[in-house]
Design an enzyme around this catalytic site. Structure first.
Site, PDB file in Angstrom:
ATOM      1  N   LYS A  11      -0.536  21.928  33.612  1.00 20.99           N
ATOM      2  CA  LYS A  11      -1.497  20.669  33.284  1.00 20.99           C
ATOM      3  C   LYS A  11      -0.981  19.374  33.536  1.00 20.99           C
ATOM      4  O   LYS A  11       0.254  19.240  34.004  1.00 20.99           O
ATOM      5  CB  LYS A  11      -1.808  21.049  31.992  1.00 20.99           C
ATOM      6  N   TYR A  51     -13.809  24.791  32.088  1.00 17.83           N
ATOM      7  CA  TYR A  51     -13.795  25.066  30.565  1.00 17.83           C
ATOM      8  C   TYR A  51     -15.284  25.128  30.002  1.00 17.83           C
ATOM      9  O   TYR A  51     -15.134  24.717  28.931  1.00 17.83           O
ATOM     10  CB  TYR A  51     -13.097  23.852  30.143  1.00 17.83           C
ATOM     11  N   PHE A  59     -13.326  19.368  20.929  1.00 19.45           N
ATOM     12  CA  PHE A  59     -12.210  18.672  21.894  1.00 19.45           C
ATOM     13  C   PHE A  59     -12.573  18.989  23.319  1.00 19.45           C
ATOM     14  O   PHE A  59     -11.811  18.437  24.163  1.00 19.45           O
ATOM     15  CB  PHE A  59     -10.917  19.489  21.557  1.00 19.45           C
ATOM     16  N   ARG A  87       0.703  35.304  28.473  1.00 16.99           N
ATOM     17  CA  ARG A  87       0.274  34.649  27.397  1.00 16.99           C
ATOM     18  C   ARG A  87       1.504  34.666  26.425  1.00 16.99           C
ATOM     19  O   ARG A  87       1.840  33.426  25.358  1.00 16.99           O
ATOM     20  CB  ARG A  87      -0.827  35.336  26.577  1.00 16.99           C
ATOM     21  N   THR A  93      -1.210  28.158  21.733  1.00 21.43           N
ATOM     22  CA  THR A  93      -2.045  26.966  21.965  1.00 21.43           C
ATOM     23  C   THR A  93      -1.252  25.824  21.463  1.00 21.43           C
ATOM     24  O   THR A  93      -1.263  24.599  22.102  1.00 21.43           O
ATOM     25  CB  THR A  93      -3.442  27.091  21.585  1.00 21.43           C
ATOM     26  N   ARG A 104       5.276  26.426  26.341  1.00 23.35           N
ATOM     27  CA  ARG A 104       4.654  25.434  25.523  1.00 23.35           C
ATOM     28  C   ARG A 104       5.713  24.949  24.547  1.00 23.35           C
ATOM     29  O   ARG A 104       5.633  23.651  24.123  1.00 23.35           O
ATOM     30  CB  ARG A 104       3.397  26.109  24.957  1.00 23.35           C
ATOM     31  N   ASN A 114      -0.685  20.706  26.396  1.00 18.27           N
ATOM     32  CA  ASN A 114       0.018  21.835  26.073  1.00 18.27           C
ATOM     33  C   ASN A 114       0.716  22.252  27.555  1.00 18.27           C
ATOM     34  O   ASN A 114       1.091  23.574  27.152  1.00 18.27           O
ATOM     35  CB  ASN A 114      -0.579  22.768  25.157  1.00 18.27           C
ATOM     36  N   HIS A 117      -1.782  26.508  31.279  1.00 18.02           N
ATOM     37  CA  HIS A 117      -3.121  27.075  31.103  1.00 18.02           C
ATOM     38  C   HIS A 117      -2.657  28.570  31.543  1.00 18.02           C
ATOM     39  O   HIS A 117      -1.895  28.829  32.489  1.00 18.02           O
ATOM     40  CB  HIS A 117      -4.246  26.778  32.014  1.00 18.02           C
ATOM     41  N   GLU A 128     -11.217  32.830  37.574  1.00 22.70           N
ATOM     42  CA  GLU A 128     -10.242  31.513  37.666  1.00 22.70           C
ATOM     43  C   GLU A 128      -9.231  31.434  38.810  1.00 22.70           C
ATOM     44  O   GLU A 128      -9.309  30.520  39.277  1.00 22.70           O
ATOM     45  CB  GLU A 128      -9.516  31.273  36.259  1.00 22.70           C
TER      46      GLU A 128
HETATM   47  O1  CDP Z   1      -5.168  27.436  26.417  1.00 23.64           O
HETATM   48  P1  CDP Z   1      -5.531  28.439  25.388  1.00 23.64           P
HETATM   49  O2  CDP Z   1      -6.219  29.736  26.068  1.00 23.64           O
HETATM   50  O3  CDP Z   1      -4.160  28.672  24.559  1.00 23.64           O
HETATM   51  O4  CDP Z   1      -6.509  27.926  24.109  1.00 23.64           O
HETATM   52  P2  CDP Z   1      -7.961  27.713  24.312  1.00 23.64           P
HETATM   53  O5  CDP Z   1      -8.376  27.909  22.867  1.00 23.64           O
HETATM   54  O6  CDP Z   1      -8.640  28.697  25.221  1.00 23.64           O
HETATM   55  O7  CDP Z   1      -8.343  26.048  24.505  1.00 23.64           O
HETATM   56  C1  CDP Z   1      -8.441  25.717  25.708  1.00 23.64           C
HETATM   57  C2  CDP Z   1      -7.753  24.199  25.793  1.00 23.64           C
HETATM   58  O8  CDP Z   1      -8.211  23.403  25.109  1.00 23.64           O
HETATM   59  C3  CDP Z   1      -6.077  24.519  25.126  1.00 23.64           C
HETATM   60  O9  CDP Z   1      -5.332  25.065  26.100  1.00 23.64           O
HETATM   61  C4  CDP Z   1      -6.042  23.112  24.788  1.00 23.64           C
HETATM   62  O10 CDP Z   1      -5.596  22.216  25.979  1.00 23.64           O
HETATM   63  C5  CDP Z   1      -7.300  22.530  24.477  1.00 23.64           C
HETATM   64  N1  CDP Z   1      -7.701  22.256  23.108  1.00 23.64           N
HETATM   65  C6  CDP Z   1      -7.606  21.503  22.238  1.00 23.64           C
HETATM   66  O11 CDP Z   1      -7.457  20.194  22.812  1.00 23.64           O
HETATM   67  N2  CDP Z   1      -7.699  21.327  21.055  1.00 23.64           N
HETATM   68  C7  CDP Z   1      -7.820  22.563  20.284  1.00 23.64           C
HETATM   69  N3  CDP Z   1      -8.402  22.632  18.767  1.00 23.64           N
HETATM   70  C8  CDP Z   1      -8.055  23.618  20.892  1.00 23.64           C
HETATM   71  C9  CDP Z   1      -7.685  23.633  22.164  1.00 23.64           C
HETATM   72 MG    MG Z   2      -8.062  29.890  26.544  1.00 24.70          MG
END
Ligand code: CDP
Ligand code: MG
Length: 139
Positions: A11, A51, A59, A87, A93, A104, A114, A117, A128
Site C-alpha cells: 500500500k 473496495y 472508513f 493472510r 488488519t 503488518r 496497514n 492487502h 482482484e
Molecule cells: O485488509 P483486510 O482484509 O485485513 O481488512 P478489511 O476489513 O477487508 O478492510 C480493508 C481495509 O480497510 C483495511 O486493510 C484497512 O486499510 C481499511 N480499514 C480501516 O481503515 N478501518 C477499519 N476499521 C477496517 C479496515
Molecule cells: Mg479484506
C-alpha cells in the site's frame, strides 16, 4: 477446488516509507512465487471500485483517499493454499493485533495504513488479480 493464487498490494504508506524490497523479501521467503508484479497508482475511481464491498463502511472515504494517494506495488502470488497462507503472513488488519513475524506487525502504522492487502478468498483473488493484470502479464 481451491486455487493456488492470491493477490496483494504493497500500500502507499509502505511504498512511501521505503519498504518495497523488505516486504517482497518476506513474501518470497514465505514460499510465495511472484507470477505478476508492477509499480502503479490507483485513481480515486479505481480505489472506489476495488473496495466497493466496503462502500457502506465508515472508513470507506478515508480508505479510498489513502489507497489512491501514491504508488502501490500490485502482485499475483502463487503457493499451495495461497489465500489462507498469505493472510497468515500479513497478520491482523489492526497492527496492534498482528502476530510477531507478520508483515503488518513489521510495517503497518495503523488499522487504516496497514502496509499490505491480501485477498480474502479464491474468488476475490481471481477478481482482484484480473483488475490489475492482463492474461499476458501473469506468468
Ligand atoms: O485488509 P483486510 O482484509 O485485513 O481488512 P478489511 O476489513 O477487508 O478492510 C480493508 C481495509 O480497510 C483495511 O486493510 C484497512 O486499510 C481499511 N480499514 C480501516 O481503515 N478501518 C477499519 N476499521 C477496517 C479496515
Ligand atoms: Mg479484506
Amino acid at each position: 477446488m481451491a486455487t493456488n493464487r492470491t493477490f496483494t498490494m504493497i500500500k502507499p504508506d509502505a511504498v512511501q516509507n521505503g519498504h518495497i524490497g523488505n516486504i517482497l523479501a518476506m513474501i518470497t521467503n514465505g514460499g510465495f512465487k511472484i507470477v505478476s508484479l508492477k509499480l502503479t497508482q490507483l485513481t480515486v475511481a479505481d480505489a472506489q471500485e476495488f473496495y466497493a464491498v466496503h462502500a457502506a463502511r465508515p472508513f470507506y472515504g478515508e480508505l479510498v483517499e489513502f489507497m489512491s494517494r501514491g504508488p502501490i506495488v500490485a502482485a499475483i502470488l502463487e503457493k499451495d493454499n495461497a489465500v489462507e497462507d498469505f493472510r497468515t503472513l500479513i497478520g491482523a488488519t489492526n497492527p496492534a493485533e498482528a502476530a510477531e513475524g507478520t508483515i503488518r506487525k513489521a510495517y503497518a502504522t495503523s488499522i487504516g495504513e496497514n502496509a499490505v492487502h491480501g485477498s480474502d478468498s479464491d474468488e476475490n483473488a481471481a477478481i482482484e488479480g484480473a483488475f490489475h493484470f492482463a492474461g499476458r502479464e501473469q506468468f
